[in-house]
Design a protein around this motif. Structure first.
Motif, PDB file in Angstrom:
ATOM      1  N   GLN A 245     -13.472 -68.179 -69.264  1.00  0.00           N
ATOM      2  CA  GLN A 245     -14.081 -66.873 -69.531  1.00  0.00           C
ATOM      3  C   GLN A 245     -13.630 -65.839 -68.499  1.00  0.00           C
ATOM      4  N   ALA A 246     -13.561 -66.254 -67.224  1.00  0.00           N
ATOM      5  CA  ALA A 246     -13.112 -65.313 -66.186  1.00  0.00           C
ATOM      6  C   ALA A 246     -11.649 -64.933 -66.394  1.00  0.00           C
ATOM      7  N   THR A 247     -10.817 -65.878 -66.784  1.00  0.00           N
ATOM      8  CA  THR A 247      -9.397 -65.586 -67.018  1.00  0.00           C
ATOM      9  C   THR A 247      -9.227 -64.647 -68.201  1.00  0.00           C
ATOM     10  N   GLN A 248      -9.983 -64.885 -69.245  1.00  0.00           N
ATOM     11  CA  GLN A 248      -9.892 -64.004 -70.416  1.00  0.00           C
ATOM     12  C   GLN A 248     -10.332 -62.581 -70.069  1.00  0.00           C
ATOM     13  N   GLN A 249     -11.355 -62.463 -69.256  1.00  0.00           N
ATOM     14  CA  GLN A 249     -11.790 -61.128 -68.846  1.00  0.00           C
ATOM     15  C   GLN A 249     -10.719 -60.442 -67.992  1.00  0.00           C
ATOM     16  N   ALA A 250     -10.047 -61.221 -67.129  1.00  0.00           N
ATOM     17  CA  ALA A 250      -8.986 -60.624 -66.300  1.00  0.00           C
ATOM     18  C   ALA A 250      -7.806 -60.191 -67.150  1.00  0.00           C
ATOM     19  N   LEU A 251      -7.456 -60.987 -68.133  1.00  0.00           N
ATOM     20  CA  LEU A 251      -6.336 -60.602 -69.008  1.00  0.00           C
ATOM     21  C   LEU A 251      -6.684 -59.418 -69.895  1.00  0.00           C
ATOM     22  N   ALA A 252      -7.970 -59.241 -70.144  1.00  0.00           N
ATOM     23  CA  ALA A 252      -8.367 -58.110 -70.993  1.00  0.00           C
ATOM     24  C   ALA A 252      -8.301 -56.780 -70.249  1.00  0.00           C
ATOM     25  N   GLN A 253      -8.180 -56.823 -68.936  1.00  0.00           N
ATOM     26  CA  GLN A 253      -8.080 -55.582 -68.170  1.00  0.00           C
ATOM     27  C   GLN A 253      -6.685 -54.957 -68.363  1.00  0.00           C
ATOM     28  N   PRO A 254      -6.628 -53.659 -68.630  1.00  0.00           N
ATOM     29  CA  PRO A 254      -5.300 -53.011 -68.778  1.00  0.00           C
ATOM     30  C   PRO A 254      -4.457 -53.086 -67.516  1.00  0.00           C
ATOM     31  N   SER A 255      -5.123 -53.171 -66.374  1.00  0.00           N
ATOM     32  CA  SER A 255      -4.358 -53.207 -65.122  1.00  0.00           C
ATOM     33  C   SER A 255      -3.590 -54.501 -64.945  1.00  0.00           C
ATOM     34  N   SER A 256      -3.935 -55.537 -65.731  1.00  0.00           N
ATOM     35  CA  SER A 256      -3.217 -56.801 -65.586  1.00  0.00           C
ATOM     36  C   SER A 256      -1.757 -56.672 -65.986  1.00  0.00           C
ATOM     37  N   TRP A 257      -1.460 -55.670 -66.813  1.00  0.00           N
ATOM     38  CA  TRP A 257      -0.068 -55.485 -67.212  1.00  0.00           C
ATOM     39  C   TRP A 257       0.764 -54.883 -66.084  1.00  0.00           C
ATOM     40  N   LEU A 258       0.109 -54.324 -65.089  1.00  0.00           N
ATOM     41  CA  LEU A 258       0.853 -53.740 -63.978  1.00  0.00           C
ATOM     42  C   LEU A 258       1.417 -54.818 -63.056  1.00  0.00           C
ATOM     43  N   ARG A 259       0.878 -56.034 -63.141  1.00  0.00           N
ATOM     44  CA  ARG A 259       1.383 -57.140 -62.316  1.00  0.00           C
ATOM     45  C   ARG A 259       1.803 -58.282 -63.259  1.00  0.00           C
ATOM     46  N   PRO A 260       3.000 -58.235 -63.728  1.00  0.00           N
ATOM     47  CA  PRO A 260       3.456 -59.222 -64.728  1.00  0.00           C
ATOM     48  C   PRO A 260       3.382 -60.661 -64.227  1.00  0.00           C
ATOM     49  N   ARG A 261       3.780 -60.879 -62.972  1.00  0.00           N
ATOM     50  CA  ARG A 261       3.747 -62.252 -62.464  1.00  0.00           C
ATOM     51  C   ARG A 261       2.312 -62.791 -62.401  1.00  0.00           C
ATOM     52  N   HIS A 262       1.412 -61.948 -61.956  1.00  0.00           N
ATOM     53  CA  HIS A 262       0.011 -62.370 -61.884  1.00  0.00           C
ATOM     54  C   HIS A 262      -0.546 -62.645 -63.281  1.00  0.00           C
ATOM     55  N   ARG A 263      -0.157 -61.802 -64.226  1.00  0.00           N
ATOM     56  CA  ARG A 263      -0.635 -62.001 -65.593  1.00  0.00           C
ATOM     57  C   ARG A 263      -0.060 -63.299 -66.174  1.00  0.00           C
ATOM     58  N   ALA A 264       1.210 -63.573 -65.866  1.00  0.00           N
ATOM     59  CA  ALA A 264       1.815 -64.811 -66.367  1.00  0.00           C
ATOM     60  C   ALA A 264       1.113 -66.037 -65.781  1.00  0.00           C
ATOM     61  N   ALA A 265       0.731 -65.940 -64.505  1.00  0.00           N
ATOM     62  CA  ALA A 265       0.006 -67.055 -63.887  1.00  0.00           C
ATOM     63  C   ALA A 265      -1.354 -67.245 -64.539  1.00  0.00           C
TER      64      ALA A 265
END
Length: 260
Positions: free
Chosen positions: A125-145
């Motif tokens: 649930q926490a990961t899904q919430q983090a991926l739902a943030q638009p700012s996650s696209w600003l850090r591609p490596r973090h989003r991929a992890a």
């Protein structure tokens, strides 16, 4: 003219009956082998009428030891023993319960599996919430992890759910066994409680008998030697338990037959 003497019968003319009679006459004419007198003069001495040829049977001898009044069981005590026996019969027929250690371990493992599954679901649930943030696209490596961890957690939650299901199945079987035993004991609670109360009352009866035997000037052999009476100093409690067990065996055995 004088009559001619009778001719001696020839051997072929002698019958078997005549021959046996002649032999008997000759035997009777033989002298007695003890006194040498003729058998006809000697005569067979007959025993006096008062002398019995067969000795009279002796009177039956009762070697049963006298019954101790303390060994007598009255109707009230018999009723108490019947209550105890009925309770023991009901308890012996009760379904076997599960091993308490196995049931406790199953409960613990089930709780651990549930907590592990909840942790994995919380991470998902926490990961899904983090991926739902638009700012996650600003850090591609973090989003991929995060995406990689999400896939791992989703696989892990499936495994933890399967493991929890197996543990719950085992726990359910153990609980079912325990519930069947509890239901049986509940259905026969009256009989079991009556037996428990009767056993407590019989313990007081046995203690009174033990005290009565111990106060005798000459206690019976089974009490004095079988129980090593008097007990050694410091072993009064152990001796009393042994005496109660022995008294229980004697009283229960004498319900149907006397105890010698």
């Amino acid at each position: 003219m004088a009559a001619e003497p009778a001719s001696t019968p020839l051997p072929s003319q002698v019958t078997a009956a005549q021959l046996i009679g002649e032999l008997s006459r000759l035997v009777r004419q033989l002298p007695c082998p003890h006194c040498g007198q003729e058998a006809a003069d000697h005569g067979a001495a007959s025993p006096p009428p008062s002398q019995a040829l067969v000795p009279a049977a002796r009177e039956p001898y009762d070697d049963t030891p006298p019954r101790d009044p303390l060994d007598e069981i009255d109707d009230e005590e018999r009723w108490l023993w019947r209550l105890v026996e009925e309770a023991e019969r009901v308890a012996a027929a009760a379904p076997a319960g599960p091993d308490p250690r196995q049931l406790a371990l199953a409960e613990q493992r089930c709780q651990e599996a549930y907590e592990a599954e909840q942790k994995v679901r919380a991470r998902i649930q926490a990961t899904q919430q983090a991926l739902a943030q638009p700012s996650s696209w600003l850090r591609p490596r973090h989003r991929a992890a995060l995406v990689r961890h999400l896939r791992e957690d989703r696989a892990a939650v499936v495994l933890t759910a399967i493991q929890r299901g197996r543990i719950e199945e085992i726990r359910g079987r153990l609980r079912g066994v325990a519930e069947r035993r509890a239901a049986y004991l509940t259905a026969h609670r009256t009989t079991l409680e009556a037996g428990r109360n009767a056993r407590d009352e019989l313990t007081r009866v046995l203690d009174h008998l033990i005290d009565s035997y111990s106060r005798m000037p000459q206690p019976p052999a089974w009490f004095r030697f079988g129980l090593d009476f008097p007990p050694e100093p410091g072993r009064r409690r152990e001796w009393l338990d042994q005496a109660r067990e022995t008294m229980t065996q004697r009283r229960r055995a004498s319900l149907n037959r006397p105890v010698l």
